[in-house]
Scaffold this active site. Structure first.
Site, short mmCIF file in Angstrom:
data_model
loop_
_atom_site.label_atom_id
_atom_site.label_comp_id
_atom_site.label_asym_id
_atom_site.label_seq_id
_atom_site.Cartn_x
_atom_site.Cartn_y
_atom_site.Cartn_z
N LYS A 5 0.82 -1.21 0.00
CA LYS A 5 0.00 0.00 0.00
C LYS A 5 0.85 1.25 0.00
O LYS A 5 0.45 2.27 -0.57
CB LYS A 5 -0.94 0.02 1.21
CG LYS A 5 -2.12 -0.92 1.08
CD LYS A 5 -3.25 -0.47 1.98
CE LYS A 5 -4.45 -1.38 1.86
NZ LYS A 5 -5.53 -0.99 2.76
N LYS A 20 -4.84 -9.53 -6.49
CA LYS A 20 -6.17 -9.77 -5.92
C LYS A 20 -7.17 -8.73 -6.43
O LYS A 20 -6.80 -7.61 -6.74
CB LYS A 20 -6.13 -9.80 -4.39
CG LYS A 20 -6.02 -8.46 -3.73
CD LYS A 20 -6.39 -8.54 -2.25
CE LYS A 20 -6.31 -7.12 -1.69
NZ LYS A 20 -6.78 -6.92 -0.35
N LYS A 69 -11.02 -3.22 -4.19
CA LYS A 69 -11.83 -2.02 -4.40
C LYS A 69 -10.96 -0.81 -4.69
O LYS A 69 -11.45 0.20 -5.17
CB LYS A 69 -12.78 -1.77 -3.22
CG LYS A 69 -12.24 -1.98 -1.82
CD LYS A 69 -13.24 -1.45 -0.80
CE LYS A 69 -13.77 -2.47 0.17
NZ LYS A 69 -13.13 -2.42 1.50
P1 AMP Z 1 -11.10 -4.91 2.82
O1 AMP Z 1 -11.87 -4.56 1.60
O2 AMP Z 1 -9.64 -4.85 2.59
O3 AMP Z 1 -11.54 -4.20 4.06
O4 AMP Z 1 -11.40 -6.45 3.08
C1 AMP Z 1 -12.55 -6.94 3.74
C2 AMP Z 1 -12.54 -8.45 3.77
O5 AMP Z 1 -12.65 -8.97 2.44
C3 AMP Z 1 -11.23 -9.04 4.35
O6 AMP Z 1 -11.56 -10.19 5.10
C4 AMP Z 1 -10.46 -9.42 3.12
O7 AMP Z 1 -9.56 -10.48 3.37
C5 AMP Z 1 -11.56 -9.86 2.16
N1 AMP Z 1 -11.15 -9.67 0.76
C6 AMP Z 1 -10.83 -8.49 0.16
N2 AMP Z 1 -10.49 -8.69 -1.14
C7 AMP Z 1 -10.59 -10.03 -1.35
C8 AMP Z 1 -10.36 -10.87 -2.50
N3 AMP Z 1 -9.99 -10.37 -3.68
N4 AMP Z 1 -10.56 -12.20 -2.36
C9 AMP Z 1 -10.96 -12.73 -1.17
N5 AMP Z 1 -11.18 -12.00 -0.06
C10 AMP Z 1 -11.00 -10.67 -0.14
#
Ligand code: AMP
Ligand code: TRP
Length: 342
Positions: A119, A203, A206
C-alpha cells in the site's frame, strides 16, 4: 499453553469503507460472516472507518461509504438482531486499546508486513504513520472483545498472526497468561482469494484504479456481463484437471468464481466445461453472477434510500459493542497500571 477454552467463543471481523464492496469481499468474507451467524457463536461485524483513513478518504464521501458497506452487510443477510453491526469510530475503546498495542508490538514485526509495503508503494516516506501501525489497530479491534475467531480473506493472514503475537506478548509481559485469547483466523470460505479480472496474479480490490478489474456489489446486470465478457483469459479451452489449471491464473480465477457462486467444487465445474472455450464458459458465468448479485444490489439500493435507518442500526450496534468493550479496556488499563480515580 492454550487459553482458548478460557474464553467464550466470539467472532469478530471488519471491512473498510474505502470504496465499493467487490465480489472478492463477498466471496472471501461477507458470505462467511452470514453463515457464522448460525454457528452458535456471538458475532460482531465492524465497518472499520478508522482503518480507512490510513489512506486519504474524501470527508464528504466517508460517511456514505460507511453506510454503503452497512447496506451491503444487511443485503447479504447479516441480521442486526443476531449480530452486532457498527462502525469503529463510534466505539472509542478500539483506538484506546490500539495505543497500548502500539507500545507492545515491535518495529521489527511491523517491518515485515507485506500489506504495508504494497500500500505504501515506492514512496514509503510519504505513507501515513497510521498505515504503518494499522495491524496494531486491527489487533485491538479483535481483542477489545476478546474475539476468538476471525473470518477473513487470505490477504489478512499475516495481520492475524501479528494479532496473536501481540496478545501473546501482552500476556507474557504483564504476567497474565490468559488475559487475551490467541485469536484464530477462519480462512477458506467459498473463495479465500478472488483475483483481478485484468490480471490473475493480483487480488481483486476495491482500490484498483481499473473498474474493469472487479465486480462491484452495486454493478447492474449489464456491467457484470460486460466485465466478465472482457475479463482477460487465454485462448486454450478449459482443461479437465486441476493441475492443468494451476499455470493459468486467469482461467483458474474464473473457474474459482464459478464454483464459489454455484456452491460446487472446482472439479465439478471442470467436469462440466472441460474442452469448451471461454466463449461458451463466460456467458454461463455471467448468468450465474447476475442471478446471485442482482437481488443483493436491489436490496442495497432499497436500504440506501433510508440512511436514517442505517444510522440507527449502527448506533444501536455501537452501544451494544461498547458494553462489551469498555469493561475489557478498563481491565486492561488496570493490568497496565494506569491510575483510575473515578
Ligand atoms: P477490505 O476490503 O480490505 O476491508 O477487506 C474486507 C474483507 O474482504 C477481508 O476479510 C479481506 O480479506 C476480504 N477480501 C478483500 N479482497 C478479497 C479478494 N480479492 N478475495 C478474497 N477476499 C477478499
Ligand atoms: N484489515 C482488514 C482488511 O483490510 C479489515 C479489518 C480491520 C479487520 N480490523 C479487522 C478484519 C479485524 C478482521 C478483524 O480487510
Amino acid at each position: 499453553m492454550s487459553d482458548a477454552p478460557k474464553h467464550t467463543p466470539r467472532v469478530f471481523s471488519g471491512v473498510q469503507p474505502s470504496g465499493e464492496l467487490t465480489l472478492g469481499n463477498y466471496l472471501g468474507a461477507v458470505k462467511r460472516f452470514v453463515e457464522l451467524q448460525d454457528g452458535g457463536m456471538e458475532t460482531i461485524y465492524c465497518v472499520v472507518d478508522l482503518h480507512a483513513i490510513t489512506t486519504w478518504q474524501e470527508p464528504s464521501e466517508l460517511a456514505d461509504a460507511t453506510r454503503q458497506v452497512t447496506a451491503a452487510f444487511l443485503a447479504c443477510g447479516l441480521d442486526p438482531k443476531r449480530s452486532i453491526l457498527f462502525n469503529q469510530s463510534q466505539v472509542p475503546a478500539h483506538a484506546e486499546l490500539a495505543w497500548v498495542f502500539n507500545c507492545v508490538a515491535r518495529l521489527g514485526w511491523l517491518n515485515r508486513m507485506t500489506q504495508f509495503k504494497d500500500k505504501a508503494g515506492k514512496n514509503r516516506e510519504n505513507a501515513s504513520a497510521g498505515l504503518y501501525v494499522y495491524p496494531n489497530l486491527m489487533a485491538a479491534d479483535i481483542l477489545v472483545y476478546r474475539g476468538t475467531h476471525v473470518p477473513v480473506g487470505e490477504d489478512q493472514k499475516q495481520h492475524l498472526e501479528l494479532a496473536r503475537d501481540i496478545a501473546q506478548k501482552f500476556n507474557n509481559d504483564f504476567g497474565r497468561p490468559d488475559f487475551f485469547p490467541l485469536c484464530e483466523p477462519l480462512i477458506g470460505g467459498p473463495a479465500p482469494r478472488v483475483m483481478s479480472l485484468r490480471d490473475g496474479t493480483k487480488k481483486m480490490s476495491k482500490s484498483d484504479p481499473s473498474d474493469m478489474s472487479r465486480i462491484n456489489l452495486t454493478d447492474d446486470a449489464d456491467a457484470i456481463a460486460n466485465k466478465i465478457r472482457r475479463a482477460r483469459t487465454d485462448p486454450e479451452p478449459l482443461p479437465d484437471t486441476l493441475e492443468a489449471l494451476e499455470a493459468r491464473p486467469e482461467a483458474r480465477n474464473l473457474v474459482g468464481i464459478y464454483s464459489a457462486l454455484a456452491g460446487t467444487d472446482l472439479e465439478e465445474v471442470l467436469a462440466e466445461f472441460a474442452g469448451q472455450g471461454f466463449g461458451a464458459f463466460k456467458p454461463r458465468l455471467a448468468e450465474l453472477a447476475v442471478s446471485h448479485l442482482t437481488p443483493i444490489t436491489a436490496e442495497m439500493n432499497r436500504l440506501m434510500a433510508d440512511p436514517a435507518e442505517i444510522d440507527r442500526i449502527l448506533g444501536d450496534g455501537a452501544n451494544r459493542a461498547a458494553e462489551i468493550a469498555e469493561p475489557i479496556l478498563a481491565e486492561t488499563y488496570d493490568v497496565v497500571g494506569f491510575l483510575r480515580s473515578r
